[in-house]
Design an enzyme around this catalytic site. Structure first.
Site, short mmCIF file in Angstrom:
data_model
loop_
_atom_site.label_atom_id
_atom_site.label_comp_id
_atom_site.label_asym_id
_atom_site.label_seq_id
_atom_site.Cartn_x
_atom_site.Cartn_y
_atom_site.Cartn_z
N SER A 34 30.99 11.10 -71.91
CA SER A 34 31.99 12.04 -71.41
C SER A 34 31.79 11.97 -70.06
CB SER A 34 31.91 13.31 -72.20
OG SER A 34 31.54 14.41 -71.46
N LYS A 35 33.21 11.91 -69.39
CA LYS A 35 33.30 12.11 -67.90
C LYS A 35 32.52 13.70 -67.48
CE LYS A 35 36.76 12.31 -64.34
NZ LYS A 35 38.15 12.28 -64.14
N ARG A 36 32.78 14.72 -68.27
CA ARG A 36 32.23 16.02 -67.93
C ARG A 36 30.63 15.98 -68.06
NH1 ARG A 36 32.05 20.31 -70.86
NH2 ARG A 36 33.14 19.42 -72.40
N LYS A 37 30.27 15.44 -69.35
CA LYS A 37 28.70 15.75 -69.59
C LYS A 37 28.05 14.73 -69.07
CE LYS A 37 29.82 17.59 -74.27
NZ LYS A 37 29.88 17.09 -75.30
#
Ligand code: GLU
Length: 547
Positions: free
Chosen positions: A294-297
């Protein structure tokens, strides 16, 4: 209804006849079996591992078959466009040695299928949309965002498939008068495909990666031209892949769900279908579960991460190939020195389901790859990284080349012999060797108590001679050990650990931490030789003061 008239009302003006495009972009003159592939990123400024994953596969297939790999920029969504994104894509891929033969911003290429930016191909998309309208296969839709979200809510509540299709496609059956009225009122509209599909019917499809699969026919009246006349991905990619004469589309498996739409579009447009291979997603083990990166994590999803951290590009490529082709690992074990291009990459050996991406595994591969470099090659690699990403202090290290080579030779070990594997990335290597350049902050704690520690340091300083060879030097360390209640020989200590404060290795550890700040380093005698007598004495003195 007169569809020709409707087409003229919706997209007025002269467009080139469709045959013009067939002539302008003729089939490519390539040897039999040569594949034409592409990478088609959107310029969002975020280029990620998934892009690299398909880029490597597309590049390998094209070049191993004597074909062409090109770069197309899918910039139809202005909201997501970021300045400098194309440059970022190119830099990121260059780092991993992805070579394009033609495409957007590829210098020296003939670029006969240009333009490679979709926005610059707008006229062509409109010409084909106009033709579909004229043939009764596309129509204008005046539905607003609000009415579409209300429709979605209603469908969700009724547990129906969401979307614009069948009875829900409100604008599909507008009469000529109704359309004229809306046009007169200046209402914005999009152009939708008038799907001829039936979801009761299944289509057998051969995916080049997934094998034989079955998909359901499309019945969604998808948007093909947005209200600004710019196409959607579905429509643009069909036209571009046809006219850029793509033979094989390897793309992420997130597009598999849209495949029925694409099959229908190619059919409606009268284009032969290229081969498709849907590449598995990269997964990450997160506790007990596996999930998509994931881009965020996960910072490691971004390709920028690898350049910033200073990953050695060959290592990342080796790992990607390991994940991409099931027989790569075995080949690489047998051919560790070979150029990666000599591996016979095949689409057939690509994984069918989610590949597990593990940074620790990549780090292991990186250590092995860096351990293959000579000190000179390592120096060049560090330089390249530090010039772009290093701190001022780190750039300073690189000015002392001769000294740095000594350090690297020690830290890596002699080429041809069993090498040390201390380095994972350029950034980590620079941090790791920092103690050769400055009295580094103490990273590791002493395990020996203060009084004894000081006694060791004092005894060492009193007896130290720079000219002592390694053996003499170690002999003195043993004497110090014995004089302070430590075992001079390891075997004595092991036999009777209660009888000593520790062993000569604990004595060496005090010295090691005092000089380098670390409990684990390459050979200490050599470190002191590299640092020189003055620096060694200064560090011991400082350690005594701090103690
Ligand atoms: N622009 C699409 C993306 O970035 C390309 C998909 C494809 O390769 O066809 O996901």
């Amino acid at each position: 209804m007169d569809y020709r008239k409707l087409a003229e009302k919706l997209l007025p003006g002269e467009y080139p006849p469709l045959a013009f495009y067939e002539e302008k972009y003729p089939p490519r003159d390539l040897p039999k079996g040569a594949q034409v592939t592409r990478l088609a990123p959107s310029p969002t400024g975020f280029i990620h591992l998934g892009n690299l994953f398909v880029a490597i596969a597309n590049e390998r297939v094209a070049h191993l078959s004597g074909g062409i790999m090109y770069l197309r920029i899918e910039d139809t969504d202005l909201k997501r466009k970021v300045d400098g994104a194309v440059e970022a894509v190119k830099n990121a891929l260059k780092y991993f040695d992805i070579r394009f033969d033609e495409g957007a911003e590829i210098e020296g290429a003939k670029n006969e299928y240009a333009p490679y930016y979709q926005r610059e191909r707008a006229e062509m998309y409109r010409a084909f949309a106009k033709d579909l309208i004229a043939r009764g296969l596309a129509y204008p839709c005046f539905c607003t965002e609000e009415s579409l979200s209300a429709l979605r809510e209603k469908q969700t509540a009724e547990k129906k498939i969401t979307g614009y299709y069948g009875e829900y496609a409100a604008c599909r059956n507008l009469t000529e008068e109704q359309i004229d009225e809306k046009l007169k009122a200046g209402l914005p509209f999009v152009i939708r495909l008038k799907s001829q599909g039936n979801p009761e019917r299944k289509i057998a499809f051969r995916d080049r990666i997934k094998g034989d699969i079955t998909v359901t026919e499309n019945d969604q009246d998808v948007v093909i031209l947005k209200s600004d006349g710019i196409p959607t991905y579905h429509f643009a990619h069909a036209i571009d892949d046809h006219f850029m004469r793509t033979t094989l589309v390897i793309r992420g498996e997130e597009w598999l769900a849209s495949l029925p739409i694409h099959l229908e579009l190619f059919q409606a447009l009268g284009f032969p279908l290229p081969a498709y291979g849907h590449n598995c997603s990269l997964m990450k083990q997160d506790g007990e579960t596996r999930r998509k990166l994931s881009k965020r994590k996960d910072p490691e999803l971004s390709l920028e991460f690898y350049r910033q951290e200073g990953y050695y590009s060959r290592a990342v490529k080796v790992y990607m190939l390991t994940l991409l082709n099931s027989n790569f690992e075995e080949w690489y074990l047998k051919n560790p020195e070979s150029p990666l291009q000599s591996f016979k990459f095949t689409v057939e050996k690509m994984g069918k389901s989610g590949a597990l991406f593990d940074l620790d595994k990549l780090n292991d591969i990186s250590k092995n790859e860096l351990a293959k470099l000579s000190a000179e090659e390592m120096l060049a690699f560090l330089k390249g990284w530090a010039e772009e990403f290093g701190t001022e202090e780190q750039k300073g290290y690189l000015k002392e080349e001769e000294y740095l080579l000594k350090v690297l030779n020690l830290c890596m070990g002699t080429a041809g012999k069993k090498r040390r594997k201390d380095f994972t990335t350029a950034k980590q290597a620079m941090e790791q060797i920092a103690y050769f350049f400055r009295k580094g902050a103490r990273q590791d704690k002493y395990r020996t108590e203060k009084q004894t520690r000081n006694a060791i340091l004092k005894a060492f300083a009193d007896s130290y001679r720079y000219s002592d060879d390694a053996q003499t030097w170690f002999g003195k360390l043993k004497e110090i050990a014995a004089s302070l209640g430590f075992a001079a020989e390891m075997k004595d200590y092991k036999q009777n650990p209660e009888g000593y404060k520790g062993s000569v290795s604990d004595v060496a550890e005090v010295l090691r931490i005092a000089v380098t700040g670390r409990a684990n380093t390459p050979d200490l005698w050599t470190i002191l030789q590299i640092l020189g007598e003055k620096e060694t004495r200064a560090r011991i003195a400082q350690a005594q003061e701090e103690s």
